[in-house]
Design a protein around this motif. Structure first.
Motif, PDB file in Angstrom:
ATOM      1  N   GLU A   1      -6.766  10.771  -6.151  1.00  0.00           N
ATOM      2  CA  GLU A   1      -5.606  11.529  -5.705  1.00  0.00           C
ATOM      3  C   GLU A   1      -4.700  10.737  -4.769  1.00  0.00           C
ATOM      4  N   TYR A   2      -5.244  10.197  -3.701  1.00  0.00           N
ATOM      5  CA  TYR A   2      -4.389   9.503  -2.731  1.00  0.00           C
ATOM      6  C   TYR A   2      -3.940   8.127  -3.215  1.00  0.00           C
ATOM      7  N   PRO A   3      -4.781   7.358  -3.901  1.00  0.00           N
ATOM      8  CA  PRO A   3      -4.228   6.160  -4.543  1.00  0.00           C
ATOM      9  C   PRO A   3      -3.091   6.507  -5.507  1.00  0.00           C
ATOM     10  N   GLY A   4      -3.226   7.649  -6.198  1.00  0.00           N
ATOM     11  CA  GLY A   4      -2.157   8.085  -7.088  1.00  0.00           C
ATOM     12  C   GLY A   4      -0.874   8.384  -6.345  1.00  0.00           C
ATOM     13  N   LEU A   5      -0.994   8.959  -5.149  1.00  0.00           N
ATOM     14  CA  LEU A   5       0.199   9.226  -4.347  1.00  0.00           C
ATOM     15  C   LEU A   5       0.921   7.940  -3.968  1.00  0.00           C
ATOM     16  N   TYR A   6       0.179   6.946  -3.512  1.00  0.00           N
ATOM     17  CA  TYR A   6       0.830   5.701  -3.089  1.00  0.00           C
ATOM     18  C   TYR A   6       1.388   4.934  -4.284  1.00  0.00           C
ATOM     19  N   HIS A   7       0.744   5.045  -5.430  1.00  0.00           N
ATOM     20  CA  HIS A   7       1.301   4.444  -6.646  1.00  0.00           C
ATOM     21  C   HIS A   7       2.626   5.112  -6.994  1.00  0.00           C
ATOM     22  N   ARG A   8       2.665   6.442  -6.905  1.00  0.00           N
ATOM     23  CA  ARG A   8       3.898   7.174  -7.185  1.00  0.00           C
ATOM     24  C   ARG A   8       4.979   6.853  -6.168  1.00  0.00           C
ATOM     25  N   PHE A   9       4.621   6.736  -4.910  1.00  0.00           N
ATOM     26  CA  PHE A   9       5.577   6.387  -3.857  1.00  0.00           C
ATOM     27  C   PHE A   9       6.230   5.045  -4.157  1.00  0.00           C
TER      28      PHE A   9
ATOM     29  N   ALA B   1       7.752  14.145  -1.054  1.00  0.00           N
ATOM     30  CA  ALA B   1       6.968  15.283  -0.584  1.00  0.00           C
ATOM     31  C   ALA B   1       5.730  15.385  -1.467  1.00  0.00           C
ATOM     32  N   THR B   2       4.599  14.997  -0.955  1.00  0.00           N
ATOM     33  CA  THR B   2       3.412  14.811  -1.796  1.00  0.00           C
ATOM     34  C   THR B   2       2.628  16.098  -1.973  1.00  0.00           C
ATOM     35  N   TRP B   3       1.969  16.172  -3.134  1.00  0.00           N
ATOM     36  CA  TRP B   3       0.984  17.217  -3.440  1.00  0.00           C
ATOM     37  C   TRP B   3      -0.215  16.500  -4.066  1.00  0.00           C
ATOM     38  N   HIS B   4      -1.184  16.148  -3.246  1.00  0.00           N
ATOM     39  CA  HIS B   4      -2.253  15.259  -3.711  1.00  0.00           C
ATOM     40  C   HIS B   4      -3.064  15.853  -4.850  1.00  0.00           C
ATOM     41  N   SER B   5      -3.219  17.188  -4.876  1.00  0.00           N
ATOM     42  CA  SER B   5      -4.050  17.788  -5.924  1.00  0.00           C
ATOM     43  C   SER B   5      -3.441  17.639  -7.309  1.00  0.00           C
ATOM     44  N   ARG B   6      -2.151  17.403  -7.403  1.00  0.00           N
ATOM     45  CA  ARG B   6      -1.532  17.159  -8.706  1.00  0.00           C
ATOM     46  C   ARG B   6      -1.998  15.846  -9.315  1.00  0.00           C
ATOM     47  N   HIS B   7      -2.579  14.981  -8.490  1.00  0.00           N
ATOM     48  CA  HIS B   7      -3.088  13.704  -8.987  1.00  0.00           C
ATOM     49  C   HIS B   7      -4.593  13.749  -9.254  1.00  0.00           C
TER      50      HIS B   7
ATOM     51  N   ALA C   1      -5.911  10.973   7.600  1.00  0.00           N
ATOM     52  CA  ALA C   1      -5.487   9.573   7.533  1.00  0.00           C
ATOM     53  C   ALA C   1      -6.693   8.659   7.353  1.00  0.00           C
ATOM     54  N   ARG C   2      -7.749   8.905   8.115  1.00  0.00           N
ATOM     55  CA  ARG C   2      -8.930   8.031   8.043  1.00  0.00           C
ATOM     56  C   ARG C   2      -9.715   8.246   6.750  1.00  0.00           C
ATOM     57  N   ASP C   3      -9.789   9.503   6.299  1.00  0.00           N
ATOM     58  CA  ASP C   3     -10.572   9.787   5.100  1.00  0.00           C
ATOM     59  C   ASP C   3      -9.860   9.373   3.819  1.00  0.00           C
ATOM     60  N   GLN C   4      -8.525   9.486   3.793  1.00  0.00           N
ATOM     61  CA  GLN C   4      -7.797   9.327   2.533  1.00  0.00           C
ATOM     62  C   GLN C   4      -6.705   8.260   2.571  1.00  0.00           C
ATOM     63  N   HIS C   5      -5.804   8.339   3.531  1.00  0.00           N
ATOM     64  CA  HIS C   5      -4.639   7.454   3.496  1.00  0.00           C
ATOM     65  C   HIS C   5      -4.997   5.992   3.722  1.00  0.00           C
ATOM     66  N   ILE C   6      -5.809   5.722   4.727  1.00  0.00           N
ATOM     67  CA  ILE C   6      -6.142   4.329   5.030  1.00  0.00           C
ATOM     68  C   ILE C   6      -6.893   3.676   3.866  1.00  0.00           C
ATOM     69  N   PRO C   7      -7.918   4.321   3.279  1.00  0.00           N
ATOM     70  CA  PRO C   7      -8.555   3.708   2.104  1.00  0.00           C
ATOM     71  C   PRO C   7      -7.594   3.549   0.928  1.00  0.00           C
ATOM     72  N   ALA C   8      -6.693   4.515   0.725  1.00  0.00           N
ATOM     73  CA  ALA C   8      -5.756   4.415  -0.403  1.00  0.00           C
ATOM     74  C   ALA C   8      -4.795   3.250  -0.220  1.00  0.00           C
ATOM     75  N   ILE C   9      -4.303   3.058   0.991  1.00  0.00           N
ATOM     76  CA  ILE C   9      -3.405   1.927   1.261  1.00  0.00           C
ATOM     77  C   ILE C   9      -4.155   0.610   1.079  1.00  0.00           C
ATOM     78  N   ALA C  10      -5.417   0.579   1.495  1.00  0.00           N
ATOM     79  CA  ALA C  10      -6.209  -0.638   1.337  1.00  0.00           C
ATOM     80  C   ALA C  10      -6.373  -1.019  -0.130  1.00  0.00           C
ATOM     81  N   ARG C  11      -6.378  -0.028  -1.010  1.00  0.00           N
ATOM     82  CA  ARG C  11      -6.517  -0.278  -2.450  1.00  0.00           C
ATOM     83  C   ARG C  11      -5.189  -0.579  -3.127  1.00  0.00           C
TER      84      ARG C  11
END
Length: 320
Positions: free
Chosen positions: A276-284, A127-133, A27-37
């Motif tokens: 990858e994680y910004p891509g997940l939130y964009h897809r969401f 159901a996310t798969w971050h490596s696909r992004h 969450a700290r390494d990926q999700h929080i920065p991705a949400i911030a962007r």
């Protein structure tokens, strides 16, 4: 089922409040920065018993969050898969759109149950798969769409002490062991291969003192004699390796760096992505707007097949 409709009408997202549940390393390494962007979401609340995020209200459990913040309609779940199911069920039952960190569940069956509840409630389940992004994956998929593939070699070798220090849950039943990173490779494989493959053999190496494997060798078969060999190992020292090499009748495609770098016939390709994680939130956000769900369990099914079919060997005890 990939891209299944969730029912209901889609709506345009404009920086929706989102709650993040499970404030650990990912969450700290990926999700929080991705949400911030993200232009679609802003972090409004967290659920964590071990510490939240500075400046963001924190709750002790999902029940407290649902009671205190009925205005938050979107949640992202980052805790390990075993405890995640009950939390996801509660969020979906309350009519929340839910995003699941990979793997989407501890079992394939429970993910299907979540999918049915999301459909019944008319909300989005992702159901996310971050490596696909990863940056090279979409280009690789396009390149292989009409290719005659003869062999695929997957090498996913990393040092568990570097990437998962002190995470005891990953060694417990349901924690997946080396399949926690290995499933990333399987998520890329299932995304880029134009035809499905199925597992035919597996050898799983379990440390004498652990419930999950530290290494795995897998063999898959596909149409027209296609063979896929995959080697996952958590004992790698020195350079780390996350590579997928695809041989076709017209040449070679190679994804390295977990899918971030693409070579075709030895030539580095120019690829781009938002991460990858910004891509997940964009897809969401896209799924919520369209009133759809995306619940592809194929990578998890391959892992389940490995545990079903795999020959177990015992190796030296592992101490973190």
């Amino acid at each position: 089922m990939r891209g299944a409709g969730a029912g209901g009408m889609g709506r345009q997202l404009k920086s929706e409040p989102i709650a993040l549940l499970g404030i650990g390393k990912i969450a700290r390494d990926q999700h929080i920065p991705a949400i911030a962007r993200s232009d679609a979401f802003h972090l409004t609340a967290t659920v964590s018993r071990s510490g939240g995020v500075d400046g963001v209200e924190n709750h002790t459990d999902i029940a407290a969050l649902l009671a205190a913040r009925p205005d938050i309609g979107v949640v992202s779940l980052c805790m390990p898969p075993v405890p995640r199911f009950d939390i996801a069920m509660a969020a979906l039952a309350a009519g929340k759109h839910v995003m699941l960190e990979k793997p989407p569940g501890a079992t394939v069956s429970e993910v299907h149950k979540l999918e049915r509840l999301a459909r019944a409630k008319g909300v989005t389940l992702f159901a996310t798969w971050h490596s696909r992004h990863a940056a090279g994956v979409a280009r690789a998929r396009a390149h292989l769409r009409d290719a005659r593939i003869t062999h695929v070699q997957i090498d996913w070798r990393e040092d568990v002490r570097r990437w998962h220090p002190g995470q005891d849950w990953i060694w417990q039943a349901g924690g997946l062991g080396v399949f926690d990173p290995g499933i990333n490779a399987l998520s890329i494989m299932t995304a880029v291969l134009p035809q499905p493959v199925h597992l035919t053999a597996a050898t799983l190496a379990f440390p004498a003192n652990r419930d999950t494997p530290i290494a795995a060798d897998l063999v898959f078969a596909g149409a027209a004699g296609l063979r896929v060999d995959a080697a996952f190992d958590w004992r790698q020292e020195g350079p780390q390796s996350w590579t997928i090499t695809v041989q076709t009748t017209d040449g070679e495609l190679r994804l390295t760096d977990g899918g971030a770098t693409l070579h075709i016939d030895g030539v580095l390709q120019t690829v781009a992505g938002i991460g990858e994680y910004p891509g997940l939130y964009h897809r969401f956000a896209e799924l919520i707007e369209a009133g759809q769900s995306d619940v592809d369990t194929s990578p998890l099914a391959h892992v389940a097949d490995a545990f079903l079919l795999g020959r177990r060997t015992t190796v030296a005890a592992f101490h973190d």
